[in-house]
Design a protein around this motif. Structure first.
Motif, short mmCIF file in Angstrom:
data_model
loop_
_atom_site.label_atom_id
_atom_site.label_comp_id
_atom_site.label_asym_id
_atom_site.label_seq_id
_atom_site.Cartn_x
_atom_site.Cartn_y
_atom_site.Cartn_z
N ARG A 89 -0.51 -34.13 -40.24
CA ARG A 89 -0.25 -35.23 -41.19
C ARG A 89 -1.50 -36.05 -41.44
O ARG A 89 -1.68 -36.58 -42.54
N TYR A 90 -2.30 -36.22 -40.41
CA TYR A 90 -3.52 -37.05 -40.50
C TYR A 90 -4.71 -36.26 -39.96
O TYR A 90 -5.25 -36.59 -38.90
N PRO A 91 -5.15 -35.24 -40.67
CA PRO A 91 -6.20 -34.38 -40.13
C PRO A 91 -7.56 -35.05 -39.94
O PRO A 91 -8.36 -34.57 -39.14
N ASP A 92 -7.82 -36.15 -40.62
CA ASP A 92 -9.12 -36.80 -40.50
C ASP A 92 -9.20 -37.79 -39.34
O ASP A 92 -10.28 -38.16 -38.91
N ILE A 93 -8.05 -38.21 -38.82
CA ILE A 93 -8.04 -39.26 -37.80
C ILE A 93 -8.31 -38.72 -36.40
O ILE A 93 -9.00 -39.33 -35.61
N TYR A 94 -7.82 -37.56 -36.11
CA TYR A 94 -7.87 -37.02 -34.75
C TYR A 94 -8.98 -35.97 -34.62
O TYR A 94 -10.02 -36.11 -35.23
N ASP A 95 -8.76 -34.94 -33.82
CA ASP A 95 -9.80 -33.96 -33.51
C ASP A 95 -9.84 -32.76 -34.44
O ASP A 95 -10.55 -31.79 -34.17
N PHE A 96 -9.08 -32.77 -35.53
CA PHE A 96 -9.02 -31.60 -36.39
C PHE A 96 -10.38 -31.20 -36.95
O PHE A 96 -10.75 -30.01 -36.90
N PRO A 97 -11.20 -32.13 -37.47
CA PRO A 97 -12.53 -31.74 -37.95
C PRO A 97 -13.39 -31.10 -36.85
O PRO A 97 -14.10 -30.13 -37.10
N GLY A 98 -13.30 -31.64 -35.65
CA GLY A 98 -14.05 -31.06 -34.53
C GLY A 98 -13.56 -29.67 -34.16
O GLY A 98 -14.35 -28.78 -33.80
N LEU A 99 -12.26 -29.46 -34.25
CA LEU A 99 -11.68 -28.14 -33.97
C LEU A 99 -12.18 -27.12 -34.99
O LEU A 99 -12.58 -26.02 -34.63
N ILE A 100 -12.16 -27.49 -36.25
CA ILE A 100 -12.65 -26.59 -37.31
C ILE A 100 -14.10 -26.22 -37.06
O ILE A 100 -14.49 -25.05 -37.16
N GLY A 106 -20.11 -21.41 -38.11
CA GLY A 106 -20.96 -21.02 -39.24
C GLY A 106 -20.48 -21.55 -40.58
O GLY A 106 -21.13 -21.35 -41.59
N LEU A 107 -19.35 -22.25 -40.57
CA LEU A 107 -18.79 -22.78 -41.81
C LEU A 107 -19.70 -23.88 -42.33
O LEU A 107 -19.93 -24.88 -41.65
#
Length: 148
Positions: A89-100, A106-107
């Motif tokens: 629901r809130y991908p920018d707030i938690y660890d989602f960017p770090g997981l990606i 290489g992305l």
């Protein structure tokens, strides 16, 4: 052990172990087996937004306090040294960017977190199939290639 052998996890390039609640003995066993076979893995705890909200409502705990408590529990009780705490629901707030970034080092270009799935020629319906079908896709879907 049977699940790990049956699924062939030791032969995967990377593994994401995901749970919406506490990591159970099964997830911890999978983690240990992956460590033993030197398979890169990521321990992912989903739906943390719900835990943050519940802890705020029930205990007046802040976002930071809840996140720290979840990390501490995963580390001390389950041996998870680097959990990724995420919320779809809130991908920018938690660890989602770090997981990606960790899963796809290489992305180069990040998509907007809230961007919909891209399907060429189907702006209104993201699940619509493109008009042109490959022979493989046509066969899987029961269409004759080149015949409408």
């Amino acid at each position: 052990e049977t699940y790990i052998a049956n699924m062939g996890l030791r032969y995967f390039d990377k593994v994401l172990v995901c749970t919406a609640e506490r990591f159970t003995t099964t997830e911890v066993d999978v983690m240990k087996e992956l460590e033993q076979h030197k398979v890169p893995f990521f321990m992912v705890r989903t739906k943390v937004d719900i835990d943050v909200w519940n802890n705020e409502q029930d205990n007046k705990a802040s976002h930071e306090e809840t996140m720290a408590a979840i990390r501490k529990d995963l580390s001390s009780q389950r041996g998870v040294s680097r959990p990724f705490l995420i919320s779809s629901r809130y991908p920018d707030i938690y660890d989602f960017p770090g997981l990606i970034k960790a899963v796809f080092p290489g992305l180069r270009r990040q998509m907007r977190a809230g961007a919909g799935e891209f399907v060429p020629g189907a702006l209104e319906d993201p699940w619509a199939l493109p008009e042109s079908r490959s022979s493989v896709l046509s066969g899987l879907q029961g269409y004759w290639h080149g015949v409408e």
